[in-house]
Scaffold this motif. Structure first.
Motif, short mmCIF file in Angstrom:
data_model
loop_
_atom_site.label_atom_id
_atom_site.label_comp_id
_atom_site.label_asym_id
_atom_site.label_seq_id
_atom_site.Cartn_x
_atom_site.Cartn_y
_atom_site.Cartn_z
N TYR A 1 16.32 24.80 14.96
CA TYR A 1 15.55 24.48 13.67
C TYR A 1 15.35 22.94 14.07
O TYR A 1 14.29 22.32 13.50
N LEU A 2 16.24 22.23 14.93
CA LEU A 2 15.88 20.77 14.94
C LEU A 2 14.49 21.00 16.07
O LEU A 2 13.58 19.99 15.73
N ASP A 3 14.48 21.64 16.96
CA ASP A 3 13.10 21.81 17.73
C ASP A 3 12.08 22.13 16.83
O ASP A 3 10.84 21.70 17.10
N LEU A 4 12.19 23.08 15.85
CA LEU A 4 11.00 23.54 14.87
C LEU A 4 10.67 22.25 14.41
O LEU A 4 9.35 22.06 14.20
N ALA A 5 11.56 21.59 13.52
CA ALA A 5 11.21 20.53 12.95
C ALA A 5 10.37 19.54 13.51
O ALA A 5 9.20 18.90 13.26
N ARG A 6 10.71 19.17 15.02
CA ARG A 6 10.22 18.09 15.67
C ARG A 6 8.91 18.73 16.10
O ARG A 6 7.81 18.05 16.07
N ASP B 1 16.27 12.33 4.73
CA ASP B 1 17.54 13.29 4.17
C ASP B 1 17.71 12.56 2.65
O ASP B 1 17.17 11.66 2.36
N PRO B 2 18.71 13.33 1.92
CA PRO B 2 18.71 12.98 0.48
C PRO B 2 18.97 11.50 0.44
O PRO B 2 18.76 11.07 -0.82
N GLU B 3 19.61 10.74 1.29
CA GLU B 3 19.93 9.52 1.21
C GLU B 3 18.71 8.58 1.59
O GLU B 3 18.60 7.24 1.73
N GLY B 4 17.63 9.15 2.03
CA GLY B 4 16.60 8.21 2.47
C GLY B 4 16.41 7.84 3.97
O GLY B 4 15.91 7.07 4.15
N THR C 1 13.94 20.83 1.86
CA THR C 1 15.33 20.88 2.01
C THR C 1 15.56 20.21 3.62
O THR C 1 15.36 20.99 4.43
N ILE C 2 16.64 19.45 3.59
CA ILE C 2 16.91 18.67 4.85
C ILE C 2 18.46 18.52 4.76
O ILE C 2 19.00 18.03 3.90
N ASN C 3 19.10 19.16 5.87
CA ASN C 3 20.66 18.91 6.02
C ASN C 3 21.39 19.58 4.52
O ASN C 3 22.13 18.71 4.21
N GLY C 4 20.65 20.57 4.25
CA GLY C 4 21.44 21.17 3.20
C GLY C 4 21.19 20.40 1.78
O GLY C 4 21.68 21.03 0.66
N GLY C 5 20.31 19.51 1.67
CA GLY C 5 20.09 18.58 0.36
C GLY C 5 18.64 18.48 0.05
O GLY C 5 17.77 18.93 1.17
N ARG C 6 18.21 17.72 -0.86
CA ARG C 6 16.68 17.48 -1.27
C ARG C 6 16.20 16.35 -0.55
O ARG C 6 16.53 15.20 -0.68
N GLY C 7 15.64 16.57 0.64
CA GLY C 7 14.94 15.49 1.18
C GLY C 7 13.39 15.19 0.98
O GLY C 7 13.02 15.82 -0.10
#
Length: 730
Positions: free
Chosen positions: A136-141, A155-158, A247-253
């Motif tokens: 999935y990391l390859d996918l996102a890239r 990610d959710p922390e910006g 949805t990024i790293n399990g949170g709202r990004g």
């Protein structure tokens, strides 16, 4: 084709049932390489692969034959396959979707869709968690790199968790590093620093972007957009930042994309400029002038100054186009614009509002000096005095100007309308005239507008308000009536009798003269068929406007003569001398065509023009009518008597007959007869009368004694002008 294996986690239906895959290929797709890719990636899978070329074929196949997984080949960024992937995802959101990128053995890669992550998790129960994470990391890239616009994911922390190739390229070309804007850096902190560093080039509206991103991360906003200008020492560009929740790293990004909108913005600016400017002269158009007029009015009200508008119309500019063709006419218009621009003061505006019409906005005027705007208007007229065009083909251009001063509280459009009304008044005074709008002018225009409306009504459908009156034309030697002149009268049911001096010019200005003139011609010819006196047929004269002298008039005369049966020699067309200066060539063609039909042609009001001898030489003239102005001076003004004598002599020299108009006294009758003038008409014999009274009027003409010849030597000597009294004003 089926790839057989055993025990692979992709076989959802067990070892005995293959996992059915549909490959959405392009014409250039190498299916063999896709098979190699699948075999290497899933060496123990039991897969059944079907191939459809093109998006339409694939969607049709999916509609009737369900598959477990869909593969879409996207060989290049934004290739047709990318659109196919979007269509498949939209039409079959529950079907897992894989993306095959690349076209060669070395670069062909398999990706999964982010939004299909849960489906792919359930489809890959045998894979280890770390393997899935890597995939999935390859996918996102891969998806980020497929974007042409600089894009990052936070990610959710910006914190930035991924950036694409375009992001690296743009930031690298502008001094950015991974430590400043790469993975692991807080996008929020980066924007906050940029907002504080206002001296840095390329700084966006960082505070606004940060505010939008925080709202997206907080869940109060799904999508945020903001346009900003980006500048560097070498260039300036426009971008639109777009923040979309993900949805990024399990949170709202969020996924943040910076779209380069420079080209779109430049196109918009070009279109906006074109919508406000004239394409030929590059002057402002009417819309832009109205906008500037509104601004000028606000400024003038605040500063206690005046504003005025001028409306300039070039006189008969169509002649310029005929002379130098339309391309030459365009060049003349550009020269006119340049001349007029030279007359403007700082802050004034010149606009082109139509083919040969211009508007001028004058600012900072004296509120108490109306002469100031008249002088400015005269300057516009003076600017046109010298010929235009090329040196070897000079083109004279004249114009009229209407000026209106803005009145506080008046709508800008009303000021423009007032200038247009003033222009109409200036045109009635002739070329090179300047007229100032006044309240009296507005009232007169309202009256003319009302009259024009009534004229249109009267000429619509059956013409019933107009009648023809006829004035006898008398043989000065025998006293016998030989012809009649038709004169149109307007009997309005409410306004009463409207004089021809009011409605004829209006009919010419509005184009209604063609309808009115056609009716007069038809009615006069039909009446003339039955006109006789003492067993002799009477000729009939019909007045023609210069606007009627065209090919249509010739066809109309021919048709009327054929329909009525009137012999062409009994019809005389009267044209005023001033009409000839409009378009000599066209007038010559028309009059010659009428003459060939057998119709007689007369010059009316002869001697009032500026080139009478020229007309006698060039035009097919049968009769010359001596203007009543000269006839009125007989007995009181030796100059008028000399003019009458000269006209009779000229007519005789060119073989034309003469008719004296406005004969009212026996003395005038006798003098004209003594000159050799053949015919006369006037109140001495009869006023114009309706056709039903014409018989009695003709009979009464016989009661006027025939003039006896008398010697002209007893007339006052031409050297004794003082004793002859003041000359009659013309």
């Amino acid at each position: 084709m089926t790839l057989r294996g055993a025990g692979d986690g992709l076989a959802l239906h067990g070892a005995g049932a293959p996992l059915r895959l549909l490959l959405v290929a392009e014409p250039t797709t190498d299916t063999a390489l896709v098979l190699v890719l699948l075999t290497n990636r899933f060496p123990h899978a039991f897969l059944e692969l079907q191939v459809e070329v093109g998006q339409a074929a694939a969607l049709a196949r999916l509609a009737e034959d369900p598959f477990d997984v869909v593969l879409v080949h996207v060989p290049q960024h934004r290739a047709p396959g990318a659109a196919a992937a979007e269509e498949v995802r939209a039409a079959h959101p529950a079907t897992p979707l894989l993306i095959v990128t690349g076209s060669t053995d070395s670069d062909m890669t398999l990706w999964a869709r982010v939004d299909g992550a849960q489906a792919m998790v359930s489809a890959l129960p045998g894979d280890r968690a770390e393997d899935r994470a890597l995939r999935y990391l390859d996918l996102a890239r891969g998806l980020l790199d497929a974007q042409d616009a600089p894009t990052c994911a936070v990610d959710p922390e910006g914190r930035i968790v991924a950036v694409n190739l375009a992001w690296r390229d743009v930031t690298g070309r502008n001094g950015g590093t991974d430590e400043l804007c790469g993975v692991g850096v807080s996008y929020l902190d980066t924007c906050d620093r940029a907002d504080l560093d206002r001296r840095g080039s390329g700084t966006p509206d960082a505070a606004i972007v940060v505010g939008g991103l925080r709202r997206v991360l907080a869940g109060t906003l799904e999508l945020f957009r903001h346009d900003y200008a980006w500048r560097s020492p070498d260039e300036s560009r426009w971008f639109r930042v777009q923040v979309t929740s993900a949805t990024i790293n399990g949170g709202r990004g969020a996924v943040i994309t910076h779209l380069d909108t420079t080209n779109v913005r430049e196109i918009e600016q070009t279109l906006a400029y074109q919508s406000m400017h004239d394409a030929l002269t590059d002057l402002p158009n009417r819309a832009l002038l109205v906008d500037r007029l509104e601004q000028a009015i606000c400024d003038a009200d605040r500063r206690g100054l005046g504003v005025a508008v001028a409306h300039l119309d070039l006189t008969n500019f169509e002649r310029v186009n005929h002379r130098v063709q339309y391309s030459g006419g365009d060049r003349v218009l550009v020269q006119v614009a340049q001349r007029l621009l030279a007359q403007l003061r700082p802050g004034d505006t010149l606009a082109r509002v139509s083919g040969d019409e211009f508007l001028v906005l004058w600012r900072d005027l004296d509120l108490d000096d109306p002469e100031e705007v008249l002088a400015l208007g005269a300057g516009l007229v003076t600017a046109l005095e010298q010929p235009f065009g090329a040196a070897d083909l000079p083109v004279p251009v004249t114009g009229s100007v209407g000026v209106a001063r803005h009145v506080t509280g008046r709508d800008p459009e009303r000021t423009l309308s007032a200038a247009r009304l003033a222009l109409a008044d200036a045109k009635t005074r002739g070329p090179r005239s300047v007229a100032l709008f006044t309240q009296e002018l507005e009232e007169a225009v309202i009256g003319r507008t009302t009259l024009e409306t009534e004229l249109r009504k009267a000429l619509a459908g059956n013409v019933t308000q107009f009648v023809l009156h006829y004035q006898p034309v008398v043989d000065l030697t025998t006293g016998t009536v030989v012809a009649v002149e038709s004169l149109v009268r307007w009997e309005h049911p409410v306004l009463g009798r409207v004089g021809p001096d009011r409605f004829i010019p209006m009919a010419e200005a509005t184009g209604l003269i063609h309808v009115l003139g056609g009716w007069v011609l038809d009615q006069a010819v039909r009446d003339a068929v039955a006109m006789t006196h003492e067993g002799r047929e009477l000729d009939v004269a019909v007045n023609f406007s210069v606007l009627q002298l065209n090919d249509d008039a010739v066809r109309q005369v021919q048709q009327v003569l054929e329909t009525s049966g009137l012999r062409a020699g009994r019809l005389m067309i009267e044209v005023t001398e001033s009409a000839f200066v409009e378009d000599e060539d066209a007038v010559v063609r028309t009059l010659e065509a009428l003459s060939q039909l057998g119709v007689n042609v007369a010059i009316d009001d002869f001697g009032t023009g500026y080139s009478s001898l020229h007309y006698l030489r060039r035009y097919p003239i049968n009769t010359i009518k001596i203007d009543r102005e000269f006839v009125a001076g007989i007995g009181t003004n030796v100059d008028d008597e000399a003019i009458c004598e000269s006209i009779v002599g000229l007519a005789a020299a060119v073989g034309a007959a003469t008719i004296a108009e406005g004969v009212e006294t026996a003395e005038q009758y006798a003098f004209l007869h003594s000159l050799g003038c053949q015919h006369g008409q006037g109140f001495l014999w009869s006023r114009p009368v309706p056709v039903d009274q014409l018989g009695a009027a003709i009979a009464a003409c016989g009661d006027v004694p025939v003039a006896s010849a008398r010697s002209r030597t007893s007339r006052t000597s031409r050297t004794s002008r003082t004793s002859a009294g003041p000359r009659t004003p013309r």
